[in-house]
Design a protein around this motif. Structure first.
Motif, mmCIF file in Angstrom:
data_model
loop_
_atom_site.group_PDB
_atom_site.id
_atom_site.type_symbol
_atom_site.label_atom_id
_atom_site.label_comp_id
_atom_site.label_asym_id
_atom_site.label_seq_id
_atom_site.Cartn_x
_atom_site.Cartn_y
_atom_site.Cartn_z
ATOM 1 N N UNK A 165 18.037 7.230 -44.702
ATOM 2 C CA UNK A 165 18.850 6.491 -43.583
ATOM 3 C C UNK A 165 19.821 7.164 -42.937
ATOM 4 N N UNK A 166 20.801 7.953 -43.621
ATOM 5 C CA UNK A 166 21.920 8.280 -43.159
ATOM 6 C C UNK A 166 21.497 9.340 -42.079
ATOM 7 N N UNK B 167 24.169 1.525 -46.785
ATOM 8 C CA UNK B 167 24.725 1.126 -47.944
ATOM 9 C C UNK B 167 23.833 -0.115 -48.592
ATOM 10 N N UNK B 168 23.540 -1.115 -47.779
ATOM 11 C CA UNK B 168 22.735 -2.261 -48.352
ATOM 12 C C UNK B 168 21.410 -1.709 -48.874
ATOM 13 N N UNK B 169 20.695 -0.983 -47.723
ATOM 14 C CA UNK B 169 19.399 -0.491 -48.180
ATOM 15 C C UNK B 169 19.442 0.169 -49.468
ATOM 16 N N UNK C 10 17.859 0.587 -54.984
ATOM 17 C CA UNK C 10 18.062 0.732 -56.410
ATOM 18 C C UNK C 10 18.023 -0.386 -57.378
ATOM 19 N N UNK C 11 18.389 -1.626 -57.075
ATOM 20 C CA UNK C 11 18.122 -2.646 -58.052
ATOM 21 C C UNK C 11 16.733 -3.078 -58.086
ATOM 22 N N UNK D 97 24.529 -8.824 -45.170
ATOM 23 C CA UNK D 97 24.190 -7.821 -44.041
ATOM 24 C C UNK D 97 23.106 -8.767 -43.060
ATOM 25 N N UNK D 98 22.421 -9.667 -43.334
ATOM 26 C CA UNK D 98 21.577 -10.269 -42.669
ATOM 27 C C UNK D 98 22.393 -11.034 -41.678
#
Lengths: 504, 171
Positions: free
Chosen positions: A441-442, A472-474, A479-480, B39-40
């Motif tokens: 993504x980066x 960051x969100x992705x 990960x979770x 984020x959404x």
């Protein structure tokens, strides 16, 4: 500006360089083992580490870029600078766990920390190395550019020559003294920034009479003539709200996983010094925040009152310093240099660690510690020279990449060190998937931004939110989600001592 | 979705609380949902709502970070973290309120020369919470990590025969 004034400013700036070099030489005596060279010595007190952390986080972007953004777009960027409580929050949440991990084995790099938590998972270490290396390259080139601009503003010197001279000295003392010299020189450079901050703040009040006159000036007819927007002085500045969101969210969640913060926690003598360390870090950070706000507001006041013209936001800090007079110039110029040097030495050391320890380790290559030191020194030199070359050929693209460094590093480290240390269920497969997502993504994000820059595409990110927020969100979500269905480095696979550290 | 419970022969220790792992996992899943919501919302243009969600996310990380052998120390979360988060919520609300109230015009009053919208940020986002967190952390230092707990940890880590978590520290 008179030639004598220019000479004095140059001398004050060079003195920062010379003192840093001498500290580096002296610190060489303390490098008694390869581990100490790489940052594994738990010998420093909270004041040294606090100053060094503040200086390393406060890059040239903070001292040059932020006042420029305050001048051109208002208060929104100050949200980034004012998020100091997040420093303390980071230490509160993961500080003792990180420091406790340093008691389990030799922890001299972030790769060592990742090895302990995820049972020497090579893929995670490789991903971490690659992401950190990209972040290092972005940050380093931006610091070279800032140093060149600093002296270019004073003298008609060649940018390449300036960069080569400054960074050669930096490379020499970093190569000689490693992280020991790095932390001591950064502490000194932090002190220079704090002194400049105090002087700039006093000078701001002397020139403007306070914040009220700035508000009056920007709201007056001359402010409008100069193209300044009174909305700039509201909480969110004159930029779209998405910037305020990003500039609160990024430091708040990102500061605790920045390499500048993580590596310094491990070098502290005792974890019970962390509260004191955080106090020193945030108080000095507050002075830096006050400095950049004062300079930015002073620029607005001077332009809105028709006293000074500023044709590029990045010149705001120098124009203001020049207006304030010799006393301010003698501290502001060295402070810019100190900010660039402190961040650069940290990222040079980080790059050296990656190339000599983490990357070979991730590929299954075991090197003797003495050989690692030699390779690290070569890597630092090559990295420094490459950064000079990259800054010379790519113009202002470097500054753009520099602003991406923070987000890139946060995306790389959040899954491993925040989720990984707060949750015993964070699996090696989950973190690996998150890191892979962050890396891809980066690359996509930077590619799109550069394409926009060169007019290849007009793509805009949803809501105007900066791309690194999505990265960051992705990384976190992947990960979770992946950890919920996989088991590596959890349960029975989790080292007993690591479990104890996470439970502390 | 399977939440894997710890097993006695795995990493659970004598001092772990049953169900702590499940609670920890639920909190982490909640944090993921909050990331998504934050984020959404921001991407949909509701950036201020995204900031409030960020505060909830910080609270979750604060709770996770307070965990000690399966116990969450909510007093440590309440102070200083909880007070800090409440101050930031106030800063966002007041910042937006005064920004809207004086949109397109000069503010009717100032606070120490600042636009009232930014004065809220100066006081409740920066100065007070920074000092609160800095000195507050020092204030709760022993609760966060007592000397006894640290010494016990060192002893346990350096004892290869020990499979028990350190027992020191206060609850």
């Amino acid at each position: 500006m008179s030639e004598t004034a220019k000479l004095l400013i140059a001398l004050s700036s060079i003195s920062v360089l010379v003192i840093s070099f001498l500290i580096g030489l002296w610190a060489r005596k303390k490098v008694t083992s390869p581990e100490a060279f790489f940052g594994g010595a738990k010998i420093f007190g909270p004041l040294t580490v606090g100053l060094a952390t503040m200086a390393a986080v406060g890059s040239a972007f903070a001292v040059v870029g932020v006042p420029g953004l305050v001048f051109s777009t208002g208060n929104a960027i100050l949200l980034f600078m004012f998020a100091a409580p997040a420093f303390v929050f980071g230490y509160l949440v993961i500080g003792k766990k990180i420091r406790a991990m340093a008691e389990i084995g030799t922890v001299a790099s972030l790769g060592d920390l990742s090895d302990l938590r995820f049972n020497h998972h090579r893929g995670i270490k490789l991903m971490l190395s690659l992401m950190l290396f990209i972040g290092c390259a972005m940050y380093l080139s931006a610091q070279v550019e800032a140093c060149a601009k600093l002296f270019e503003n004073l003298f008609d010197w060649n940018q390449l020559v300036i960069s080569v001279v400054i960074f050669t000295i930096l490379i020499v003392y970093t190569v000689l003294s490693g992280e020991i010299g790095g932390i001591l020189t950064q502490a000194f450079q932090g002190l220079v920034i704090v002194l400049a901050g105090l002087i700039c703040t006093v000078a701001f009040f002397a020139v403007t009479g306070g914040f009220g006159p700035v508000l009056e000036a920007i709201s007056g007819p001359r402010g409008a003539e100069a193209g300044l927007d009174p909305a700039a002085l509201t909480a969110w500045g004159s930029l779209p709200g998405a910037f305020s969101f990003a500039w609160v969210m990024l430091p708040t969640l990102g500061i605790m996983c920045q390499p500048q913060v993580l590596t310094r926690m491990m070098m502290l003598r005792s974890p019970r010094d962390l509260p004191r360390l955080s106090l020193y870090a945030v108080i000095t950070n507050m002075v830096t925040g006050l400095m950049v706000m004062s300079i930015g507001y002073c620029a607005i006041y001077l332009v809105a009152s028709g006293t000074v013209t500023i044709d590029h936001p990045d010149k705001a800090v120098f124009k203001v310093a020049d207006y304030l007079g010799l006393a301010a110039q003698l501290f502001v110029y060295p402070a810019v240099l100190a900010a660039a040097l402190s961040t650069s030495s940290l990222f040079l050391s980080l790059a050296g660690n990656i190339v000599s320890r983490d990357l070979p380790g991730s590929l299954g290559l075991e090197l003797a510690p003495e050989r690692q030191v030699s390779i690290s020194r070569i890597a630092m030199s090559v990295m420094g020279i490459s950064a000079i070359g990259f800054a010379a050929v790519s113009g202002d693209m470097v500054a753009i990449l520099g602003t991406y460094g923070f987000g890139t590093l946060a995306a790389a480290t959040f899954p491993i060190f925040i989720i990984g240390l707060l949750w015993k269920g964070a699996s090696s497969q989950g973190v690996m998937a998150g890191m892979l997502t962050a890396l891809l993504a980066t690359l996509v994000g930077v590619g799109i931004e550069l394409s926009k820059r060169f007019g290849v595409t007009e793509f805009s990110w949803p809501g105007g939110v900066p791309w690194y927020v999505f990265v960051m969100a992705a990384a976190v979500l992947v990960t979770i989600a992946a950890s919920l269905f996989t088991h590596g480095a959890t349960g029975r696979d989790l080292d007993r001592r690591v479990r104890l550290a996470m439970d502390l | 979705m399977v939440i894997r419970a710890p097993t006695p022969s795995g990493w659970i220790t004598g001092s772990d609380r049953p169900g702590a792992f499940v609670t920890e996992t639920r909190l982490v899943v909640l944090s993921g949902l909050l990331w998504l919501a934050m984020v959404v919302l921001a991407a949909a243009g509701h950036w201020l709502a995204g900031l409030y969600v960020l505060l909830a996310l910080l609270l979750v990380y604060g709770v996770l970070g307070s965990s000690h052998k399966g116990r969450f120390d909510l007093k440590l979360v309440a102070f200083p973290t909880g007070v800090w988060i409440a101050m930031w919520a106030g800063a966002f609300w007041l910042g937006e309120y005064f920004a809207q109230a004086y949109a397109g015009s000069a503010p009717g009053f100032t606070v120490l020369g600042f636009h009232p919208s930014f004065a809220a940020i100066i006081a409740l986002f920066w100065l007070l919470p920074t000092l609160l967190m800095g000195f507050g952390f020092e204030w709760v230092k022993d609760r966060w990590l007592s000397k006894e707990r640290w010494d016990d940890y060192l002893e346990s880590v350096n004892d290869p025969g020990s499979d028990e978590a350190p027992t020191g520290g206060e609850e």
